[in-house]
Design a protein around this motif. Structure first.
Motif, short mmCIF file in Angstrom:
data_model
loop_
_atom_site.label_atom_id
_atom_site.label_comp_id
_atom_site.label_asym_id
_atom_site.label_seq_id
_atom_site.Cartn_x
_atom_site.Cartn_y
_atom_site.Cartn_z
N ASP A 81 41.91 37.37 48.54
CA ASP A 81 41.11 37.20 49.76
C ASP A 81 41.39 35.81 50.32
N VAL A 82 42.39 35.73 51.21
CA VAL A 82 42.82 34.43 51.71
C VAL A 82 41.85 33.87 52.77
N LYS A 83 40.96 34.70 53.28
CA LYS A 83 39.98 34.24 54.27
C LYS A 83 38.80 33.53 53.63
N PHE A 84 38.24 34.12 52.56
CA PHE A 84 37.04 33.57 51.93
C PHE A 84 37.24 33.09 50.50
N GLY A 85 38.41 33.33 49.91
CA GLY A 85 38.59 33.08 48.49
C GLY A 85 39.29 31.80 48.10
N ASN A 86 39.69 30.95 49.08
CA ASN A 86 40.39 29.72 48.74
C ASN A 86 39.40 28.73 48.15
N MET A 87 39.55 28.42 46.88
CA MET A 87 38.59 27.58 46.18
C MET A 87 38.72 26.10 46.52
N GLU A 88 39.73 25.73 47.29
CA GLU A 88 39.90 24.34 47.72
C GLU A 88 39.32 24.10 49.11
N LYS A 89 39.16 25.19 49.89
CA LYS A 89 38.60 25.03 51.24
C LYS A 89 37.94 26.34 51.67
N ASP A 90 36.82 26.22 52.32
CA ASP A 90 36.11 27.37 52.88
C ASP A 90 35.78 28.45 51.87
N TYR A 91 35.64 28.11 50.59
CA TYR A 91 35.32 29.12 49.59
C TYR A 91 33.89 29.62 49.82
N ASN A 92 33.77 30.94 49.88
CA ASN A 92 32.46 31.56 50.10
C ASN A 92 32.28 32.67 49.06
N PRO A 93 31.65 32.35 47.91
CA PRO A 93 31.54 33.34 46.85
C PRO A 93 30.83 34.62 47.29
#
Length: 191
Positions: A81-93
């Motif tokens: 999930d490249v929209k919400f899953g980037n843990m370095e930026k914009d991560y939304n669990p």
């Protein structure tokens, strides 16, 4: 005679453990995880549009630092999930697992290949033509997925590293509270 049979059995076991499909570097995806690399033979012969999109996202750096947000022990590990899953930026669990990429969704490319241990498939919603960027790696066979999800590859090396990915809660359908991530994704020919 027994020694010869034992040697043949060992040889047959190692031959059978060898992947049935090996990719050239242009179609080899390397995922660096916390414990090392996982090498995946992409299958453009089965799913050319999906493989093309995966390679584009890899080359854009879209999968770097993306969480394995849904991991079900004995079934599969899902990421991408490249929209919400980037843990370095914009991560939304709370939203991870609902997003894709800015690229269009893809029409299904189903095949007769089986979902076995090490097979990589595309995640999607109920709509068969909704796969985008998310994918999963099988821990075990899942015949219920055969012919219903697009297969894009198979793990050639590093399945032990996939086995070590943090598992999610069975009560939460595999949602992982403290997920592992793809540290870096690359196509082998790009070195």
């Amino acid at each position: 005679m027994l020694k010869t049979l034992a040697a043949l059995a060992i040889l047959a076991g190692s031959v059978l453990a060898t992947p049935l499909f090996a990719a050239e570097p242009e179609n080899t995806l390397v995922l660096t995880l916390k414990d090392g690399d996982v090498t995946i033979a992409l299958r453009p012969d089965l799913a050319p549009k999906h493989v093309e999109q995966i390679k584009k996202l890899v080359r854009d750096g879209s999968y770097d630092n993306v969480a394995f947000h849904r991991v079900i022990d004995g079934f599969m590990a899902q990421t991408g999930d490249v929209k919400f899953g980037n843990m370095e930026k914009d991560y939304n669990p709370g939203a991870t697992g609902t997003g894709g990429s800015d690229l269009p969704d893809l029409p299904a490319e189903f095949s007769n290949e089986k979902f076995e241990r090490g097979v990589v498939g595309m995640a999607r919603s109920q709509n068969p033509d909704s796969a985008n960027s998310q994918f999963f790696i099988m821990f075990a066979p899942a015949p219920s997925l055969n012919g219903a999800y697009t297969i894009i590859g198979n793990v050639e090396d590093g399945m032990d590293r996939v086995d070590n990915i943090e598992k999610g809660s069975s009560a939460q359908n595999g949602a992982v509270a403290n997920p592992d991530r793809i540290v870096k994704a690359r196509i082998a020919s790009d070195n």
